[in-house]
Design a protein around this motif. Structure first.
Motif, PDB file in Angstrom:
ATOM      1  N   LYS A  28      22.948  38.489  18.792  1.00  0.00           N
ATOM      2  CA  LYS A  28      21.788  38.343  19.335  1.00  0.00           C
ATOM      3  C   LYS A  28      20.568  38.540  18.052  1.00  0.00           C
ATOM      4  CE  LYS A  28      22.144  38.737  24.192  1.00  0.00           C
ATOM      5  NZ  LYS A  28      21.933  39.188  25.462  1.00  0.00           N
ATOM      6  N   LYS A  29      20.951  39.604  17.545  1.00  0.00           N
ATOM      7  CA  LYS A  29      20.041  40.045  16.328  1.00  0.00           C
ATOM      8  C   LYS A  29      19.982  38.812  15.338  1.00  0.00           C
ATOM      9  CE  LYS A  29      19.737  45.056  16.803  1.00  0.00           C
ATOM     10  NZ  LYS A  29      19.933  46.319  16.388  1.00  0.00           N
ATOM     11  N   LEU A  30      21.273  38.430  14.970  1.00  0.00           N
ATOM     12  CA  LEU A  30      21.466  37.826  13.952  1.00  0.00           C
ATOM     13  C   LEU A  30      20.948  36.416  14.360  1.00  0.00           C
ATOM     14  CD1 LEU A  30      25.240  38.551  12.758  1.00  0.00           C
ATOM     15  CD2 LEU A  30      23.343  38.790  11.541  1.00  0.00           C
ATOM     16  N   LEU A  31      21.054  35.970  15.352  1.00  0.00           N
ATOM     17  CA  LEU A  31      20.560  34.691  15.700  1.00  0.00           C
ATOM     18  C   LEU A  31      18.995  34.530  15.763  1.00  0.00           C
ATOM     19  CD1 LEU A  31      22.829  33.558  18.673  1.00  0.00           C
ATOM     20  CD2 LEU A  31      22.658  32.454  16.450  1.00  0.00           C
ATOM     21  N   LEU A  32      18.552  35.760  16.057  1.00  0.00           N
ATOM     22  CA  LEU A  32      17.021  35.980  16.061  1.00  0.00           C
ATOM     23  C   LEU A  32      16.445  35.750  14.730  1.00  0.00           C
ATOM     24  CD1 LEU A  32      14.322  36.451  17.479  1.00  0.00           C
ATOM     25  CD2 LEU A  32      14.692  38.970  17.409  1.00  0.00           C
ATOM     26  N   ILE A  33      17.111  36.732  13.943  1.00  0.00           N
ATOM     27  CA  ILE A  33      16.742  36.510  12.610  1.00  0.00           C
ATOM     28  C   ILE A  33      16.856  35.174  11.674  1.00  0.00           C
ATOM     29  CG2 ILE A  33      17.476  37.533  10.225  1.00  0.00           C
ATOM     30  CD1 ILE A  33      18.142  40.075  11.392  1.00  0.00           C
ATOM     31  N   ALA A  34      17.846  34.631  12.160  1.00  0.00           N
ATOM     32  CA  ALA A  34      18.167  33.266  11.514  1.00  0.00           C
ATOM     33  C   ALA A  34      17.033  32.413  11.993  1.00  0.00           C
ATOM     34  CB  ALA A  34      19.264  32.334  11.946  1.00  0.00           C
ATOM     35  N   PHE A  35      16.544  32.336  13.359  1.00  0.00           N
ATOM     36  CA  PHE A  35      15.594  31.632  13.879  1.00  0.00           C
ATOM     37  C   PHE A  35      14.171  31.878  13.305  1.00  0.00           C
ATOM     38  CE2 PHE A  35      12.150  31.115  17.144  1.00  0.00           C
ATOM     39  CZ  PHE A  35      12.284  29.666  17.350  1.00  0.00           C
ATOM     40  N   VAL A  36      13.935  33.084  13.005  1.00  0.00           N
ATOM     41  CA  VAL A  36      12.558  33.747  12.256  1.00  0.00           C
ATOM     42  C   VAL A  36      12.462  32.961  11.144  1.00  0.00           C
ATOM     43  CG1 VAL A  36      11.309  35.358  11.625  1.00  0.00           C
ATOM     44  CG2 VAL A  36      12.439  35.531  14.125  1.00  0.00           C
ATOM     45  N   VAL A  37      13.615  32.953  10.255  1.00  0.00           N
ATOM     46  CA  VAL A  37      13.690  32.663   8.832  1.00  0.00           C
ATOM     47  C   VAL A  37      13.624  30.962   8.883  1.00  0.00           C
ATOM     48  CG1 VAL A  37      14.949  32.299   6.865  1.00  0.00           C
ATOM     49  CG2 VAL A  37      14.808  34.448   7.867  1.00  0.00           C
ATOM     50  N   ALA A  38      13.998  30.421   9.897  1.00  0.00           N
ATOM     51  CA  ALA A  38      13.992  29.147   9.950  1.00  0.00           C
ATOM     52  C   ALA A  38      12.557  28.392  10.288  1.00  0.00           C
ATOM     53  CB  ALA A  38      15.017  28.321  10.762  1.00  0.00           C
ATOM     54  N   ALA A  39      12.003  29.376  11.161  1.00  0.00           N
ATOM     55  CA  ALA A  39      10.567  28.943  11.604  1.00  0.00           C
ATOM     56  C   ALA A  39       9.612  29.116  10.519  1.00  0.00           C
ATOM     57  CB  ALA A  39      10.110  29.932  13.049  1.00  0.00           C
ATOM     58  N   LEU A  40       9.726  30.146   9.793  1.00  0.00           N
ATOM     59  CA  LEU A  40       8.813  30.627   8.499  1.00  0.00           C
ATOM     60  C   LEU A  40       9.000  29.633   7.536  1.00  0.00           C
ATOM     61  CD1 LEU A  40       8.951  34.284   8.721  1.00  0.00           C
ATOM     62  CD2 LEU A  40       6.960  33.062   9.666  1.00  0.00           C
ATOM     63  N   SER A  41      10.396  29.218   7.395  1.00  0.00           N
ATOM     64  CA  SER A  41      10.241  28.308   6.016  1.00  0.00           C
ATOM     65  C   SER A  41      10.082  26.943   6.612  1.00  0.00           C
ATOM     66  CB  SER A  41      11.801  28.404   5.779  1.00  0.00           C
ATOM     67  OG  SER A  41      12.605  27.563   6.732  1.00  0.00           O
ATOM     68  N   ALA A  42       9.861  26.602   7.645  1.00  0.00           N
ATOM     69  CA  ALA A  42       9.313  25.206   8.240  1.00  0.00           C
ATOM     70  C   ALA A  42       7.821  25.235   8.029  1.00  0.00           C
ATOM     71  CB  ALA A  42       9.735  24.865   9.815  1.00  0.00           C
ATOM     72  N   CYS A  43       7.074  26.166   7.880  1.00  0.00           N
ATOM     73  CA  CYS A  43       5.650  26.022   7.817  1.00  0.00           C
ATOM     74  C   CYS A  43       5.264  25.649   6.317  1.00  0.00           C
ATOM     75  CB  CYS A  43       5.217  27.582   8.079  1.00  0.00           C
ATOM     76  SG  CYS A  43       5.516  28.254   9.871  1.00  0.00           S
ATOM     77  N   THR A  44       6.004  25.622   5.391  1.00  0.00           N
ATOM     78  CA  THR A  44       5.416  25.453   4.062  1.00  0.00           C
ATOM     79  C   THR A  44       5.776  23.822   3.630  1.00  0.00           C
ATOM     80  OG1 THR A  44       7.442  26.012   3.040  1.00  0.00           O
ATOM     81  CG2 THR A  44       5.667  27.686   3.259  1.00  0.00           C
ATOM     82  N   ASP A  45       4.996  23.173   3.087  1.00  0.00           N
ATOM     83  CA  ASP A  45       5.165  21.776   2.715  1.00  0.00           C
ATOM     84  C   ASP A  45       6.178  21.779   1.371  1.00  0.00           C
ATOM     85  OD1 ASP A  45       3.727  20.651   4.756  1.00  0.00           O
ATOM     86  OD2 ASP A  45       1.751  21.139   3.620  1.00  0.00           O
TER      87      ASP A  45
END
Length: 113
Positions: A28-45
């Motif tokens: 669960k921790k690894l999936l949460l970390i992966a989700f947060v990284v993906a969400a943050l990287s999607a914010c930049t053009d």
């Protein structure tokens, strides 16, 4: 069923992550970390995209970094913005063997899809 076997059934190939009795919380921790990284990287053009060029034009030049200025000149002034009709046409005319990996991905993203 042992803890490792049960964990293997749930985690598929992630045996290393599931060896302890607390395998699920680790996953669960690894999936949460992966989700947060993906969400943050999607914010930049993507640098050189039409939206990036538009955003950088609106940003005061005093806030530009050297990389911003170089990329702006390369993609927004001298060449065409990545994904523009003109850029796609230029990529069509360029031999596919001369494309970089990024150019191939950008072409697929902006010109094909």
């Amino acid at each position: 069923m042992s803890t490792i076997a049960a964990c293997f059934d749930r985690c598929d190939n992630a045996i290393v992550l599931c060896k302890s009795n607390h395998g699920q919380p680790k996953m669960k921790k690894l999936l949460l970390i992966a989700f947060v990284v993906a969400a943050l990287s999607a914010c930049t053009d993507e640098v050189g995209s039409v939206k990036w060029c538009k955003d950088i034009k609106e940003k005061p030049k005093s806030e530009w970094t050297t990389d911003n200025a170089v990329n702006f000149a390369q993609y927004c002034v001298f060449q065409n913005e990545i994904g523009s009709k003109k850029w796609c046409k230029a990529m069509n005319e360029k031999p596919k063997g001369d494309w970089t990996g990024n150019e191939a991905l950008e072409y697929a993203k902006y010109c094909v899809l």
